[in-house]
Design a protein around this motif. Sequence first.
Motif, PDB file in Angstrom:
ATOM      1  N   VAL A  80     124.131  34.163 -56.835  1.00 15.19           N
ATOM      2  CA  VAL A  80     125.222  34.935 -56.247  1.00 15.19           C
ATOM      3  C   VAL A  80     126.293  33.936 -55.815  1.00 15.19           C
ATOM      4  CG1 VAL A  80     125.911  36.506 -54.389  1.00 15.19           C
ATOM      5  CG2 VAL A  80     123.658  36.735 -55.443  1.00 15.19           C
ATOM      6  N   ARG A  81     127.530  34.229 -56.163  1.00 12.47           N
ATOM      7  CA  ARG A  81     128.661  33.407 -55.723  1.00 12.47           C
ATOM      8  C   ARG A  81     129.421  34.195 -54.662  1.00 12.47           C
ATOM      9  NH1 ARG A  81     130.150  29.381 -59.589  1.00 12.47           N
ATOM     10  NH2 ARG A  81     128.988  29.606 -61.534  1.00 12.47           N
ATOM     11  N   ILE A  82     129.592  33.587 -53.507  1.00  7.92           N
ATOM     12  CA  ILE A  82     130.312  34.278 -52.429  1.00  7.92           C
ATOM     13  C   ILE A  82     131.458  33.389 -51.986  1.00  7.92           C
ATOM     14  CG2 ILE A  82     130.139  35.233 -50.101  1.00  7.92           C
ATOM     15  CD1 ILE A  82     127.148  35.641 -50.628  1.00  7.92           C
ATOM     16  N   GLY A  83     132.648  33.956 -51.892  1.00 11.68           N
ATOM     17  CA  GLY A  83     133.791  33.163 -51.438  1.00 11.68           C
ATOM     18  C   GLY A  83     135.069  33.945 -51.598  1.00 11.68           C
ATOM     19  N   TYR A  84     136.082  33.263 -52.119  1.00 12.88           N
ATOM     20  CA  TYR A  84     137.337  33.968 -52.299  1.00 12.88           C
ATOM     21  C   TYR A  84     138.071  33.419 -53.523  1.00 12.88           C
ATOM     22  CZ  TYR A  84     139.525  29.911 -50.151  1.00 12.88           C
ATOM     23  OH  TYR A  84     139.929  28.642 -49.875  1.00 12.88           O
ATOM     24  N   VAL A  85     139.108  34.146 -53.925  1.00 13.42           N
ATOM     25  CA  VAL A  85     139.884  33.781 -55.105  1.00 13.42           C
ATOM     26  C   VAL A  85     141.374  33.917 -54.795  1.00 13.42           C
ATOM     27  CG1 VAL A  85     139.651  36.136 -56.019  1.00 13.42           C
ATOM     28  CG2 VAL A  85     140.269  34.279 -57.562  1.00 13.42           C
ATOM     29  N   PHE A  86     142.142  32.952 -55.310  1.00 13.20           N
ATOM     30  CA  PHE A  86     143.600  33.012 -55.282  1.00 13.20           C
ATOM     31  C   PHE A  86     144.084  33.069 -56.717  1.00 13.20           C
ATOM     32  CE2 PHE A  86     145.987  32.303 -51.429  1.00 13.20           C
ATOM     33  CZ  PHE A  86     145.050  31.885 -50.506  1.00 13.20           C
ATOM     34  N   GLN A  87     145.091  33.886 -56.984  1.00 13.57           N
ATOM     35  CA  GLN A  87     145.683  33.891 -58.319  1.00 13.57           C
ATOM     36  C   GLN A  87     147.194  33.839 -58.191  1.00 13.57           C
ATOM     37  OE1 GLN A  87     143.400  37.425 -59.650  1.00 13.57           O
ATOM     38  NE2 GLN A  87     142.851  36.192 -61.416  1.00 13.57           N
ATOM     39  N   PHE A  88     147.814  32.976 -58.990  1.00 12.86           N
ATOM     40  CA  PHE A  88     149.266  32.872 -58.913  1.00 12.86           C
ATOM     41  C   PHE A  88     149.777  32.281 -60.217  1.00 12.86           C
ATOM     42  CE2 PHE A  88     149.042  28.305 -58.350  1.00 12.86           C
ATOM     43  CZ  PHE A  88     147.766  28.133 -57.858  1.00 12.86           C
ATOM     44  N   GLN A  89     151.057  32.136 -60.315  1.00  8.34           N
ATOM     45  CA  GLN A  89     151.695  31.658 -61.534  1.00  8.34           C
ATOM     46  C   GLN A  89     152.370  30.325 -61.258  1.00  8.34           C
ATOM     47  OE1 GLN A  89     151.629  33.573 -64.400  1.00  8.34           O
ATOM     48  NE2 GLN A  89     152.914  32.297 -65.683  1.00  8.34           N
ATOM     49  N   ARG A  90     151.995  29.302 -62.031  1.00  7.71           N
ATOM     50  CA  ARG A  90     152.694  28.009 -61.989  1.00  7.71           C
ATOM     51  C   ARG A  90     152.769  27.512 -63.430  1.00  7.71           C
ATOM     52  NH1 ARG A  90     152.852  24.595 -57.224  1.00  7.71           N
ATOM     53  NH2 ARG A  90     153.380  26.039 -55.537  1.00  7.71           N
ATOM     54  N   VAL A  91     153.788  27.883 -64.141  1.00  6.07           N
ATOM     55  CA  VAL A  91     153.917  27.625 -65.585  1.00  6.07           C
ATOM     56  C   VAL A  91     152.951  28.530 -66.357  1.00  6.07           C
ATOM     57  CG1 VAL A  91     153.820  25.927 -67.457  1.00  6.07           C
ATOM     58  CG2 VAL A  91     154.619  25.227 -65.177  1.00  6.07           C
ATOM     59  N   VAL A  92     151.708  28.523 -65.933  1.00  3.66           N
ATOM     60  CA  VAL A  92     150.700  29.423 -66.519  1.00  3.66           C
ATOM     61  C   VAL A  92     149.982  30.132 -65.365  1.00  3.66           C
ATOM     62  CG1 VAL A  92     150.331  28.047 -68.607  1.00  3.66           C
ATOM     63  CG2 VAL A  92     148.996  27.551 -66.558  1.00  3.66           C
ATOM     64  N   PRO A  93     149.279  31.219 -65.636  1.00  3.82           N
ATOM     65  CA  PRO A  93     148.510  31.840 -64.551  1.00  3.82           C
ATOM     66  C   PRO A  93     147.389  30.903 -64.126  1.00  3.82           C
ATOM     67  CG  PRO A  93     148.671  33.295 -66.471  1.00  3.82           C
ATOM     68  CD  PRO A  93     149.166  31.952 -66.896  1.00  3.82           C
ATOM     69  N   ILE A  94     147.259  30.645 -62.836  1.00  2.00           N
ATOM     70  CA  ILE A  94     146.215  29.751 -62.334  1.00  2.00           C
ATOM     71  C   ILE A  94     145.323  30.542 -61.380  1.00  2.00           C
ATOM     72  CG2 ILE A  94     145.736  27.702 -60.932  1.00  2.00           C
ATOM     73  CD1 ILE A  94     148.248  26.443 -62.015  1.00  2.00           C
ATOM     74  N   THR A  95     144.041  30.319 -61.487  1.00  2.00           N
ATOM     75  CA  THR A  95     143.070  30.956 -60.605  1.00  2.00           C
ATOM     76  C   THR A  95     142.327  29.862 -59.849  1.00  2.00           C
ATOM     77  OG1 THR A  95     142.769  32.803 -62.141  1.00  2.00           O
ATOM     78  CG2 THR A  95     141.042  32.450 -60.507  1.00  2.00           C
ATOM     79  N   VAL A  96     142.260  30.009 -58.537  1.00  2.00           N
ATOM     80  CA  VAL A  96     141.509  29.076 -57.702  1.00  2.00           C
ATOM     81  C   VAL A  96     140.385  29.859 -57.035  1.00  2.00           C
ATOM     82  CG1 VAL A  96     141.581  27.440 -55.788  1.00  2.00           C
ATOM     83  CG2 VAL A  96     143.624  27.797 -57.208  1.00  2.00           C
ATOM     84  N   THR A  97     139.167  29.377 -57.193  1.00  2.00           N
ATOM     85  CA  THR A  97     138.059  30.011 -56.491  1.00  2.00           C
ATOM     86  C   THR A  97     137.370  28.964 -55.634  1.00  2.00           C
ATOM     87  OG1 THR A  97     136.538  29.590 -58.319  1.00  2.00           O
ATOM     88  CG2 THR A  97     137.628  31.731 -58.289  1.00  2.00           C
ATOM     89  N   ALA A  98     136.939  29.405 -54.460  1.00  2.00           N
ATOM     90  CA  ALA A  98     136.122  28.561 -53.598  1.00  2.00           C
ATOM     91  C   ALA A  98     134.893  29.392 -53.265  1.00  2.00           C
ATOM     92  CB  ALA A  98     136.863  28.179 -52.329  1.00  2.00           C
ATOM     93  N   THR A  99     133.747  28.955 -53.759  1.00  2.00           N
ATOM     94  CA  THR A  99     132.560  29.794 -53.607  1.00  2.00           C
ATOM     95  C   THR A  99     131.346  28.989 -53.180  1.00  2.00           C
ATOM     96  OG1 THR A  99     132.112  29.560 -55.972  1.00  2.00           O
ATOM     97  CG2 THR A  99     133.236  31.556 -55.276  1.00  2.00           C
ATOM     98  N   MET A 100     130.488  29.688 -52.450  1.00  2.00           N
ATOM     99  CA  MET A 100     129.196  29.138 -52.115  1.00  2.00           C
ATOM    100  C   MET A 100     128.208  29.693 -53.133  1.00  2.00           C
ATOM    101  SD  MET A 100     127.239  29.279 -48.475  1.00  2.00           S
ATOM    102  CE  MET A 100     128.625  28.451 -47.765  1.00  2.00           C
ATOM    103  N   LEU A 101     127.406  28.804 -53.707  1.00  2.00           N
ATOM    104  CA  LEU A 101     126.408  29.248 -54.676  1.00  2.00           C
ATOM    105  C   LEU A 101     125.123  29.555 -53.930  1.00  2.00           C
ATOM    106  CD1 LEU A 101     126.956  26.707 -57.579  1.00  2.00           C
ATOM    107  CD2 LEU A 101     128.113  28.870 -57.126  1.00  2.00           C
ATOM    108  N   CYS A 102     124.575  30.737 -54.182  1.00  2.00           N
ATOM    109  CA  CYS A 102     123.365  31.168 -53.473  1.00  2.00           C
ATOM    110  C   CYS A 102     122.274  31.496 -54.490  1.00  2.00           C
ATOM    111  CB  CYS A 102     123.659  32.406 -52.629  1.00  2.00           C
ATOM    112  SG  CYS A 102     124.993  32.172 -51.441  1.00  2.00           S
ATOM    113  N   LYS A 103     121.086  31.003 -54.217  1.00  2.00           N
ATOM    114  CA  LYS A 103     119.963  31.337 -55.104  1.00  2.00           C
ATOM    115  C   LYS A 103     119.325  32.641 -54.650  1.00  2.00           C
ATOM    116  CE  LYS A 103     117.072  28.142 -52.492  1.00  2.00           C
ATOM    117  NZ  LYS A 103     116.389  26.848 -52.509  1.00  2.00           N
ATOM    118  N   VAL A 104     118.728  33.319 -55.624  1.00  2.00           N
ATOM    119  CA  VAL A 104     118.125  34.632 -55.365  1.00  2.00           C
ATOM    120  C   VAL A 104     116.602  34.431 -55.310  1.00  2.00           C
ATOM    121  CG1 VAL A 104     117.913  36.983 -56.229  1.00  2.00           C
ATOM    122  CG2 VAL A 104     120.036  35.736 -56.569  1.00  2.00           C
ATOM    123  N   PRO A 105     115.996  34.637 -54.149  1.00  2.00           N
ATOM    124  CA  PRO A 105     114.586  34.287 -53.983  1.00  2.00           C
ATOM    125  C   PRO A 105     113.607  35.148 -54.780  1.00  2.00           C
ATOM    126  CG  PRO A 105     115.409  35.412 -52.031  1.00  2.00           C
ATOM    127  CD  PRO A 105     116.583  35.196 -52.918  1.00  2.00           C
TER     128      PRO A 105
END
Lengths: 219, 217
Positions: free
Chosen positions: B114-139
Motif C-alpha cells: 500500500v502506498r500512502i501519501g500525496y500527489v502534486f500535478q502541474f505543468q512545466r514544459v511538460v506535465p509533471i507529477t510529484v508523489t511522496a509516499t510511504m510504502l507499507c507492507k500488507v501482513p
Amino acid sequence: MSSPGTTCKLCYWQPSGGTTVSSQVLVDLIKSIESMNGVRSGRWQVTASQHRPIRRDQAVQVECARELLGVAFSEAPNKYYFVLRPDHMVVEADSTIQSIMENLQVYRNHLTVVFEGFQYQLGDFHVKAGRAVIAHSENLRGIVLEVEYLPVSSLGKTHQLMQEFVDIWQEVAAQSMTGRIVHLEPNFGDYSLSDQYSWQHTALQYISLMVHFLSQRTN
Amino acid sequence: MECVVQGIIETQHVEALQVLLQGLCGGRQEKLKIHEICLKSGTNLGVEASEVHLLCSLSQTDPVWTVRHVGGPMRGAGAEQLPAHVRSVLESSISSNALRFFYALGYKMDYELVRIGYVFQFQRVVPITVTATMLCKVPKLHAIDEAIPVTPGIQLVELTAPASTENYSEAVGAISSFAEHLAPLIHLSKPGVPTGVVPTASTAAASLVSRGAMKVS
C-alpha cells in the motif's frame, strides 16, 4: 449501442432447413427494415477475437484460461472488453489494454470475426443489420441483427417490448424470405451483470454470437 | 513512455516538501492511497516471463482500478548519459474484477503493498507529477487496513513526466530542472541509483516550514 441508457437485443438469421446463409439474405433484411420506414444512419463494426495461451515449452501444460475472447466496438473506440466463459467473467478496460496484452506476449490471436453492416433509426429503436465474416477472408459465418431500444436501460422493463419489435420484424421479413430471427441471449446473471444494460452486456452478446457462428459447420 | 527520477526523504521533512512544492507549483496536493499488486506470469506461460501491476486507488469513494505495464529503461550510450530513466509505460483503467481476470490468465501474485501519501500535478514544459509516499507492507493477504510502513521514518519521492520518442529529451530536461529546485530537501536520481537523505535537509525544512507558517498567518 450508441449511448448509455439503452438496451440491446442481438439476434441472428436462421435460414430454414436445407439452406445456407448468404449475402442475399442481408440484402433482403435491409429491404425489410427500409419497408418499415427505417432511416439509414451509418455503418457499424464490431471486432471479436479469440486468443489462445502461448506456451514456451509445448510439452508442458500451463495453468491458465485456454481461450481468451475479446471484443471492440466502432461506437466505443476507447474501450475493449474481454470475456472468459468458464469463469463467467466480463472485463472492461481502456483500448490500451490491447497494447499491454501484446507487450505481455502471453496470449496469441487465433482468429478474428468481424461483424459489420448498416444501422437504421426507427422511432425509439435503433436497428443494425450486418454480416459476420472471418477477418481477412470472405468466409461468411452469419447474418447478425441488433435491436436497440433507446429510452430505457432496464432489461426487465424492456424484454417484452423488444420481443414484440422482433416479432413484427419477423413478420415483415417472412413476406419475402424463409427463415427466422433467433435471439441468442446469454445468462447475464451468471456473469454478475445487473438488470441495468451496459456495454458489458453487449460485449457478452457479441462474444456469445461469435462462439455460436464458429460452432456452425460451413460449406 | 515516461521519464522518472526518485529519492528518499525523512518523514519529518515531508511537510517542508509540501510547502516547497506548493510554492513552486501553486497547485493543490491530493491525497494518495494506492493498493498495488504485482503479478508475475505462471510457469511456462508466454514468450518470456512477464510482470504486470494492478493499482487500486482508494482515495475516492469508489475504488478505481488500473493495470500498468512498465518496460525496461531505454538503453544505449545516450540513455546512460541521461539524468533520468526513460522507460515505456502502458496503463489502462480496468473493471474491478481485474485481479480475478489476471489469475484466470495464469498470473500469480508476487507481492502487494500500500502506498500512502500525496500527489502534486502541474505543468512545466511538460506535465509533471510529484508523489511522496510511504510504502507499507500488507501482513496478510489483501489486509490493506493492517498495512504497516516498511521504513517508518522514510518516504519515497518520485518525479515523473510523460514522454515520447520525439520529446523525451525535453521531458528529461524538465524534470531534471525541477528536481534541482528540490535539492535543499532531497536528492533525486535514476531509480536504482542510491542517493541517501540530504544532510542539510533539517535546516532547509525548518526554514521552509516557518516561511510557510508566516504566509498562512
